[in-house]
Design a protein around this motif. Structure first.
Motif, mmCIF file in Angstrom:
data_model
loop_
_atom_site.group_PDB
_atom_site.id
_atom_site.type_symbol
_atom_site.label_atom_id
_atom_site.label_comp_id
_atom_site.label_asym_id
_atom_site.label_seq_id
_atom_site.Cartn_x
_atom_site.Cartn_y
_atom_site.Cartn_z
ATOM 1 N N VAL A 101 0.840 -1.200 0.000
ATOM 2 C CA VAL A 101 0.000 0.000 0.000
ATOM 3 C C VAL A 101 0.875 1.251 0.000
ATOM 4 O O VAL A 101 0.616 2.219 -0.724
ATOM 5 C CB VAL A 101 -0.945 0.007 1.213
ATOM 6 C CG1 VAL A 101 -1.806 1.269 1.216
ATOM 7 C CG2 VAL A 101 -1.833 -1.224 1.211
ATOM 8 N N ALA A 102 1.927 1.211 0.821
ATOM 9 C CA ALA A 102 2.815 2.374 0.906
ATOM 10 C C ALA A 102 3.580 2.578 -0.394
ATOM 11 O O ALA A 102 3.574 3.681 -0.966
ATOM 12 C CB ALA A 102 3.787 2.193 2.073
ATOM 13 N N MET A 103 4.227 1.529 -0.896
ATOM 14 C CA MET A 103 5.140 1.664 -2.024
ATOM 15 C C MET A 103 4.429 1.844 -3.359
ATOM 16 O O MET A 103 4.889 2.599 -4.220
ATOM 17 C CB MET A 103 6.060 0.440 -2.080
ATOM 18 C CG MET A 103 6.985 0.315 -0.873
ATOM 19 S SD MET A 103 7.823 -1.304 -0.808
ATOM 20 C CE MET A 103 8.721 -1.252 -2.350
ATOM 21 N N LYS A 104 3.301 1.162 -3.527
ATOM 22 C CA LYS A 104 2.669 1.137 -4.844
ATOM 23 C C LYS A 104 1.491 2.094 -4.979
ATOM 24 O O LYS A 104 1.012 2.315 -6.089
ATOM 25 C CB LYS A 104 2.194 -0.287 -5.176
ATOM 26 C CG LYS A 104 3.289 -1.340 -5.135
ATOM 27 C CD LYS A 104 4.421 -1.042 -6.105
ATOM 28 C CE LYS A 104 4.004 -1.200 -7.539
ATOM 29 N NZ LYS A 104 5.123 -1.005 -8.483
ATOM 30 N N TRP A 105 1.027 2.662 -3.845
ATOM 31 C CA TRP A 105 -0.092 3.583 -3.973
ATOM 32 C C TRP A 105 0.169 4.934 -3.321
ATOM 33 O O TRP A 105 0.072 5.969 -3.971
ATOM 34 C CB TRP A 105 -1.385 2.975 -3.397
ATOM 35 C CG TRP A 105 -2.589 3.733 -3.855
ATOM 36 C CD1 TRP A 105 -3.258 3.580 -5.031
ATOM 37 C CD2 TRP A 105 -3.234 4.825 -3.173
ATOM 38 N NE1 TRP A 105 -4.280 4.494 -5.127
ATOM 39 C CE2 TRP A 105 -4.292 5.266 -3.990
ATOM 40 C CE3 TRP A 105 -3.021 5.454 -1.959
ATOM 41 C CZ2 TRP A 105 -5.138 6.318 -3.639
ATOM 42 C CZ3 TRP A 105 -3.862 6.502 -1.586
ATOM 43 C CH2 TRP A 105 -4.902 6.921 -2.423
ATOM 44 N N LEU A 106 0.532 4.933 -2.046
ATOM 45 C CA LEU A 106 0.620 6.221 -1.344
ATOM 46 C C LEU A 106 1.880 7.010 -1.694
ATOM 47 O O LEU A 106 1.801 8.194 -2.053
ATOM 48 C CB LEU A 106 0.555 6.004 0.168
ATOM 49 C CG LEU A 106 0.568 7.307 0.983
ATOM 50 C CD1 LEU A 106 -0.669 8.143 0.686
ATOM 51 C CD2 LEU A 106 0.666 7.002 2.471
ATOM 52 N N ALA A 237 -2.409 -8.946 -9.967
ATOM 53 C CA ALA A 237 -2.166 -7.652 -9.323
ATOM 54 C C ALA A 237 -3.447 -6.890 -9.076
ATOM 55 O O ALA A 237 -4.428 -7.014 -9.827
ATOM 56 C CB ALA A 237 -1.236 -6.809 -10.202
ATOM 57 N N HIS A 238 -3.413 -6.082 -8.022
ATOM 58 C CA HIS A 238 -4.492 -5.122 -7.787
ATOM 59 C C HIS A 238 -4.289 -3.963 -8.757
ATOM 60 O O HIS A 238 -3.222 -3.337 -8.781
ATOM 61 C CB HIS A 238 -4.442 -4.601 -6.351
ATOM 62 C CG HIS A 238 -4.612 -5.667 -5.317
ATOM 63 N ND1 HIS A 238 -4.716 -5.395 -3.981
ATOM 64 C CD2 HIS A 238 -4.696 -7.020 -5.429
ATOM 65 C CE1 HIS A 238 -4.864 -6.507 -3.311
ATOM 66 N NE2 HIS A 238 -4.840 -7.518 -4.168
ATOM 67 N N THR A 239 -5.298 -3.664 -9.541
ATOM 68 C CA THR A 239 -5.142 -2.638 -10.572
ATOM 69 C C THR A 239 -4.732 -1.290 -9.997
ATOM 70 O O THR A 239 -3.976 -0.547 -10.615
ATOM 71 C CB THR A 239 -6.454 -2.485 -11.371
ATOM 72 O OG1 THR A 239 -7.530 -2.205 -10.454
ATOM 73 C CG2 THR A 239 -6.767 -3.745 -12.154
ATOM 74 N N ALA A 240 -5.217 -0.965 -8.804
ATOM 75 C CA ALA A 240 -4.867 0.325 -8.197
ATOM 76 C C ALA A 240 -3.384 0.422 -7.901
ATOM 77 O O ALA A 240 -2.820 1.517 -7.879
ATOM 78 C CB ALA A 240 -5.677 0.538 -6.912
ATOM 79 N N PHE A 241 -2.731 -0.718 -7.662
ATOM 80 C CA PHE A 241 -1.333 -0.713 -7.259
ATOM 81 C C PHE A 241 -0.368 -0.800 -8.437
ATOM 82 O O PHE A 241 0.827 -0.565 -8.265
ATOM 83 C CB PHE A 241 -1.057 -1.874 -6.295
ATOM 84 C CG PHE A 241 -1.778 -1.755 -4.982
ATOM 85 C CD1 PHE A 241 -2.244 -0.536 -4.522
ATOM 86 C CD2 PHE A 241 -1.991 -2.887 -4.197
ATOM 87 C CE1 PHE A 241 -2.912 -0.426 -3.320
ATOM 88 C CE2 PHE A 241 -2.657 -2.780 -2.984
ATOM 89 C CZ PHE A 241 -3.116 -1.559 -2.546
ATOM 90 N N VAL A 242 -0.846 -1.187 -9.615
ATOM 91 C CA VAL A 242 0.058 -1.305 -10.760
ATOM 92 C C VAL A 242 -0.315 -0.332 -11.873
ATOM 93 O O VAL A 242 0.218 -0.426 -12.980
ATOM 94 C CB VAL A 242 0.100 -2.753 -11.301
ATOM 95 C CG1 VAL A 242 0.687 -3.701 -10.259
ATOM 96 C CG2 VAL A 242 -1.287 -3.215 -11.743
#
Length: 297
Positions: A101-106, A237-242
């Motif tokens: 969550v930290a690295m791929k979104w926030l 993968a979660h689309t929001a994260f990639v």
């Protein structure tokens, strides 16, 4: 026994300025209010603090002595209060998140938050364990758990939608046509934190694979995504994260099926923490989610 504290403050201002009008201006009250406070304090002490000559006032001997003692006491209160107030003003908002969550979104978005609110400090730590909002050093987390509590505000961010992804080079090495069964012959990359995502995707694709859990397993999803970028195999993968990786061409969706899991991520934070900075952070993260939704295919 304490005297009326508002009267003490009015007296201190009048003693420092030597003028009831100036004291009233500094305290944002009327001159009459200063006069009444001083008279109240004099009655409480049983002594005159000022000599009044026409419109002019002068401290009496007792008034001057009392003024020195009051100023020393107020200075001590101010000195004791200052570090607490300054710490509260400068205390960072503390976020504890799962690494992905930290690295791929926030983190990729934080530059925009800092540009809007450079006065707000953020402290971000990661954990592999479930975050407890009862901890003193946590103001916010982003999680899939929604456990209603009166003292916690939950803000829905986005649904978890999964899709198989790999590097462009890896995709070129897969024999066409690429269907769900074709993927079974590939190296599947698993997140140990999300062990059911591949099963969810294959169920939606109406494929019942054998040996689904064979492949490479990683401690979190961001490691699986990085392995996919490096051409090791295919991650679900979660689309929001990639989204950024797909836009930049580091990853490609190797099958068009995107599966909605019905699960959501929430911003969770204690109601009694963070003050104005927390409110600004909530508002900013809402705009980020809305922008993502608008840009989604």
């Amino acid at each position: 026994m304490l005297p009326p504290l508002n009267a003490v403050r009015a007296f201190d201002a009048a003693a420092a300025t030597g003028n009831f009008s100036e004291a009233a201006r500094q305290m944002h009250v009327s001159q009459g209010a200063i006069s009444r406070h001083v008279a109240q304090l004099e009655a409480y002490l049983g002594t005159a603090l000022f000599d009044r000559i026409g419109r002019r006032v002068h401290l009496t001997e007792e008034g001057a002595e009392y003024a020195r003692a009051v100023r020393a006491g107020l200075d001590r209160i101010q000195d004791a209060t200052r570090p607490h107030v300054e710490w509260r003003r400068r205390r960072p908002l503390r976020l504890r998140l799962f690494p992905t969550v930290a690295m791929k979104w926030l983190v990729p978005r934080l530059g925009r938050f800092h540009a809007l609110h450079p006065e707000i400090d953020l402290q971000i730590t990661t954990t592999a364990s479930q975050v407890s909002l009862d901890a003193d050093d946590v103001d916010f987390t982003i999680q899939t758990i929604h456990d209603p509590r009166a003292d916690v505000v939950y803000q829905q961010l986005f649904e978890i939608v999964v899709v198989p992804v790999c590097s462009p080079a890896y995709l070129r090495g897969i024999a066409a046509p690429v269907d769900a069964r074709t993927l079974l012959g590939c190296v599947l990359l698993h997140s140990m934190k999300r062990p059911d995502d591949w099963r969810t995707w294959f169920d939606a694709a109406r494929v019942a694979p054998d040996g689904l859990h064979e492949g490479l397993k990683f401690g979190n999803s961001s490691l699986a995504y990085q392995a996919a970028i490096d051409g090791v195999g295919i991650a679900v993968a979660h689309t929001a994260f990639v989204r950024d990786d797909l836009a930049a061409g580091r990853l490609v969706a190797c099958h068009p099926l995107m599966v909605r899991t019905g699960q959501h991520y929430y911003l969770a934070g204690r109601q009694d923490r963070g003050g104005r900075a927390a409110a600004l952070f909530r508002a900013w993260i809402t705009t980020e989610v809305q922008a993502d939704a608008a840009a989604a295919p």
